[in-house]
Design a protein around this motif. Structure first.
Motif, PDB file in Angstrom:
ATOM      1  N   PHE A  49      -1.341  -1.480  -5.892  1.00 20.58           N
ATOM      2  CA  PHE A  49      -1.650  -0.703  -4.140  1.00 20.58           C
ATOM      3  C   PHE A  49      -2.691  -0.788  -3.382  1.00 20.58           C
ATOM      4  N   SER A  73       3.990   0.772   4.738  1.00 18.65           N
ATOM      5  CA  SER A  73       4.073   1.343   3.059  1.00 18.65           C
ATOM      6  C   SER A  73       5.146   1.381   2.276  1.00 18.65           C
ATOM      7  N   LEU A 106      -3.590   4.111   1.544  1.00 16.76           N
ATOM      8  CA  LEU A 106      -4.200   4.501   3.385  1.00 16.76           C
ATOM      9  C   LEU A 106      -4.330   6.121   3.190  1.00 16.76           C
ATOM     10  N   ILE A 119       3.285   5.099   6.755  1.00 20.77           N
ATOM     11  CA  ILE A 119       4.542   4.702   6.608  1.00 20.77           C
ATOM     12  C   ILE A 119       5.578   3.561   6.821  1.00 20.77           C
ATOM     13  N   ARG A 136       0.384  -1.425  -0.008  1.00 18.88           N
ATOM     14  CA  ARG A 136      -0.002   0.041  -0.005  1.00 18.88           C
ATOM     15  C   ARG A 136       1.124   1.336   0.078  1.00 18.88           C
ATOM     16  N   VAL A 137       0.152   2.321  -0.323  1.00 18.56           N
ATOM     17  CA  VAL A 137       0.676   3.704  -0.466  1.00 18.56           C
ATOM     18  C   VAL A 137      -0.303   4.825   0.779  1.00 18.56           C
ATOM     19  N   VAL A 138       0.645   5.582   1.070  1.00 20.32           N
ATOM     20  CA  VAL A 138       0.040   6.540   1.792  1.00 20.32           C
ATOM     21  C   VAL A 138       0.035   8.016   1.061  1.00 20.32           C
TER      22      VAL A 138
END
Ligand code: PMP
Length: 347
Positions: free
Chosen positions: A117, A142, A120, A139, A97-99
């Motif tokens: 991804f 992430s 978040l 992160i 996942r990425v933020v």
């Protein structure tokens, strides 16, 4: 035909232009290029070998961009709009996942989802500032963090020390500086110190050539090496590359326009200080639900769903366009106040 779920569930980018006379909805420059620049571009285009492929990684432009930023060519990669570089950057990261920090530019989510991804969200504060501790917590597990400064659509720029603090985590940080010419607060120099930083820039805003689709990323030599691997060859066409090169050779001509837009932005801000959020971009976010009202006056502005539903984002236009905007917004505020007053009388 079986289509991947990831693709089935995507919502395509949509911001079709309403047919308005005054277009303040896309954060473009209100000016086409000056005649003398157009002439210089045309002269160069005349000699272009149209039958030939461009250089596979826009070598000439990379060199000029490196000069422009006092960096090495190995720190720069060019793309067909900075949008394209978001798509390439997400291909580099490993993880699930990425933020992102909404409200922010919608394409970070789009391209991250497309690359597989999850996203978040660590929303900005009430004043649209970052929440550094929550971001750091997010992160840790992430793949990367996206920041936009000045942020679209809120207009504010984030503090350098917060960005440095987040870089210190070592996690990849994509910093989108699409509007930085209007704030003058670039963090590009940090790429020398932090090889987890990728800065994105575009020719679509201050340089005023959104139609030519030119953007670039600046990062450490190693990161650029990887970006060059995931990028298809010839991703920037030779016409756009030529345009970008001429603009860089004549960038002082653009500077006057940036100053003009900043002055006009401040004029609109001061006039509607009560309703406007502080901005360092070429647009203002306003606490005025005036999208429909302005449409009827022939003025297109941007509205958003969710947290910003009662607001509009207004791009700074020409002097004449801004005068029309100011006049119409004053009328909107006036009509709102009088309908509120007559409502009270009725109670
Ligand atoms: N980043 C931000 C924050 C933007 O607002 C935009 C354009 N709306 C872009 C990137 C895309 O710019 P380009 O035209 O270079 O693809």
């Amino acid at each position: 035909m079986t289509i991947r779920d990831r693709v089935k569930n995507l919502t395509p980018y949509s911001s079709e232009r309403e047919k308005t006379e005054i277009r303040l909805d896309k954060n473009e420059s209100p000016f086409s290029l000056p005649k003398q620049l157009k002439r210089r571009i045309m002269t160069q285009l005349k000699d272009l070998p149209f039958n030939r492929y461009p250089s596979s990684s826009s070598e000439g432009l990379r060199e000029k961009l490196a000069d422009f930023h006092s960096l090495n060519k190995e720190n720069v990669v060019a793309g067909s709009g900075s949008d394209q570089l978001i798509a390439y950057a997400v291909k580099l990261f490993s993880g699930d996942r990425v933020v992102i920090t909404p409200p922010t530019f919608s394409m970070y989510r789009f391209y991250s989802n497309l690359a597989g991804f999850d996203v978040l969200e660590v929303p900005l504060t009430e004043d649209f500032d970052l929440r550094p501790q929550q971001i750091k917590d997010a992160i840790r597990d992430s793949a990367a963090l996206f920041l936009c400064s000045p942020n679209n659509p809120t207009g504010n720029a984030f503090e350098r020390k917060t960005i440095v603090d987040l870089l210190e985590t070592g996690k990849p940080l994509i910093l989108d500086e699409a509007y930085v010419d209007f704030s003058g607060k670039s963090e590009i120099d940090l790429i020398k110190e932090y090889d987890n930083l990728i800065v994105l820039r575009t020719f679509s805003k201050a340089f005023g050539v959104a139609g030519a689709r030119i953007g670039y990323a600046v990062a450490s030599e190693t990161t650029v090496e990887h970006l060059l691997k995931v990028k298809p060859p010839y991703n920037l066409n030779s016409l756009s590359e030529t345009i970008a090169e001429v603009l860089l050779d004549n960038h002082e001509i653009i500077q006057d326009r940036v100053e003009f837009i900043k002055e006009e932005r401040n004029r609109i801000y001061e006039r509607f200080e009560k309703y406007s959020y502080p901005t360092e971009a070429n647009f203002l976010l306003m606490d005025l639900d005036a999208h429909e009202f302005l449409l009827e006056k022939g003025i297109g502005v941007r509205k958003f769903p969710g947290r910003l539903a009662d607001k509009i984002r207004v791009t700074v236009g020409t002097k004449k366009e801004n005068d029309r905007l100011i006049e119409s917004l004053e009328e909107f505020i006036e009509s709102r106040t009088s309908s509120r007053l007559s409502g009270q009388q009725g109670r």
